[in-house]
Scaffold this active site. Structure first.
Site, PDB file in Angstrom:
ATOM      1  N   HIS A  29       7.584  -8.779  -2.856  1.00  0.00           N
ATOM      2  CA  HIS A  29       7.908  -8.178  -4.148  1.00  0.00           C
ATOM      3  C   HIS A  29       9.048  -7.179  -3.937  1.00  0.00           C
ATOM      4  CE1 HIS A  29       5.160  -5.281  -2.348  1.00  0.00           C
ATOM      5  NE2 HIS A  29       5.484  -4.377  -3.263  1.00  0.00           N
ATOM      6  N   HIS A  81       9.449  -3.821  -4.532  1.00  0.00           N
ATOM      7  CA  HIS A  81       9.360  -2.393  -4.270  1.00  0.00           C
ATOM      8  C   HIS A  81      10.165  -2.114  -3.004  1.00  0.00           C
ATOM      9  CE1 HIS A  81       5.504  -1.615  -6.806  1.00  0.00           C
ATOM     10  NE2 HIS A  81       6.599  -1.326  -7.491  1.00  0.00           N
ATOM     11  N   ASP A 115      10.079  -0.396  -0.241  1.00  0.00           N
ATOM     12  CA  ASP A 115       9.600  -0.439   1.138  1.00  0.00           C
ATOM     13  C   ASP A 115       9.420  -1.861   1.644  1.00  0.00           C
ATOM     14  OD1 ASP A 115       7.530  -0.336  -0.864  1.00  0.00           O
ATOM     15  OD2 ASP A 115       6.029  -0.079   0.691  1.00  0.00           O
ATOM     16  N   ASP A 118       0.998  -5.930  -0.819  1.00  0.00           N
ATOM     17  CA  ASP A 118       0.466  -5.098  -1.887  1.00  0.00           C
ATOM     18  C   ASP A 118      -0.284  -5.894  -2.960  1.00  0.00           C
ATOM     19  OD1 ASP A 118       2.153  -3.623  -0.330  1.00  0.00           O
ATOM     20  OD2 ASP A 118       3.097  -2.562  -1.974  1.00  0.00           O
ATOM     21  N   HIS A 156       0.614  -1.544   6.822  1.00  0.00           N
ATOM     22  CA  HIS A 156       1.010  -0.926   5.554  1.00  0.00           C
ATOM     23  C   HIS A 156       0.147   0.304   5.273  1.00  0.00           C
ATOM     24  CE1 HIS A 156       1.796  -0.614   1.166  1.00  0.00           C
ATOM     25  NE2 HIS A 156       2.945  -1.173   1.459  1.00  0.00           N
TER      26      HIS A 156
END
Length: 309
Positions: free
Chosen positions: A63, A65, A67, A209, A267
């Site tokens: 995705h 984001h 990071d 995530d 993570h």
């Protein structure tokens, strides 16, 4: 010689720390190199890990984001600068294609034509990836996110004693493997199943995530290696659910329910230090008694040896 190994390039979540870089994971698999979620600093981490742009054949972004993707410009420009000649396929959520384009062309540089974008959409997508099939499944995060799974097809392993007993040798072995049967000089026919045994394919999954959802379990089902986020401990379970993340305890339950052979946690929120690692292990052990690895930057984790099942 085949190599199946995870090279951990970064293990932090939203904020890097002094000891943990942003995300970055390179799975080396029989000549293919799957780079998952190259966060900021990935290019430099690759140098520290002793891997190069020439090792990359896939870039898989879960995705957009930061990071999980801010390292894309550096990696792309390194592919160009090092004159990588083979195709590098890039998989990412189609809904974020505008972000991909911005990252792909973030600065002025001598570009490359070897990168092929493969945006994915829908609940799942399946892509051929050399020795394996690559499957993407939609997860449950605050923005659209996908997890990835690699599956090697099942095959057969030859039994040398049976080959010798039936007089199959030299080029005849190759014919037997290719055609499923071979006719020997005396007119006898030997079938592949007479001289071989089933060989299960190996598999690996990468789950970043997400909240718990059906796709997490589908991705993890029976895999040899599961790389999964465990951003929080259970004391922050409400926060994890709010922001679309997993706890270590949830990762352990997934591994137990899915029969995972080796579980790699990563993570981690910046609120935790190396001193907190035993707490993550304790939470996992409430459900899962298999092999657990708490990832650290620059660690190498082999895919477990092939199961005998």
């Amino acid at each position: 010689m085949s190599l199946r190994e995870l090279v951990v390039l970064g293990t932090s979540s939203a904020v890097p720390t002094r000891r943990r870089n942003h995300n970055g994971y390179l799975l080396l698999w029989d000549g293919e190199g799957f780079l998952f979620d190259p966060g900021e600093g990935t290019q430099r981490q690759m140098l520290h890990a002793g891997v190069s742009a020439h090792d990359l054949t896939w870039i898989c972004v879960t995705h957009f984001h930061g990071d999980h993707c801010l390292g894309v410009p550096g990696v792309v420009q390194r592919i160009a600068r090092d004159r990588v000649t083979h195709e590098v396929r890039a998989v990412f959520p189609a809904v974020g294609e505008a972000y991909w384009e911005r990252l792909r062309h973030a600065t002025s540089f001598g570009d490359t034509s070897v990168i092929t974008p493969l945006p994915v959409a829908g609940e799942s997508a399946r892509l051929p990836a050399g020795p394996v099939a690559l499957t993407a499944r939609r997860l449950s995060h605050s923005i659209e996110s996908y997890g990835y799974r690699l599956d090697e097809p099942a095959g057969r392993r030859m039994l040398p004693a049976e080959l010798a007993r039936r007089g199959v040798n030299g080029p005849a072995v190759g014919v037997l493997q290719r055609d499923g049967a071979v006719t020997l000089d005396d007119g006898s026919v030997v079938r592949l199943e007479d001289c071989s045994a089933p060989r299960p394919g190996q598999s690996a999954a990468f789950v970043m995530d997400t909240r718990l959802c059906d796709a997490v379990f589908a991705l993890a089902d029976g895999v040899d290696l599961l790389v999964i986020e465990s951003t929080f401990l259970s004391e922050e379970a409400a926060l994890a659910a709010e922001y679309g993340h997993l706890t270590a305890a949830q990762a352990g339950r997934v591994a137990a329910a899915c029969g995972v052979r080796r579980l790699v946690l990563t993570h981690f929120s910046e609120r935790y230090t190396f001193a907190d690692e035993p707490r993550f292990t304790e939470e996992v052990r409430k459900a899962y008694d298999g092999d657990v690895v708490l990832a650290r930057d620059l660690m190498r984790v082999p895919v477990p040896k092939r199961a005998s099942r």
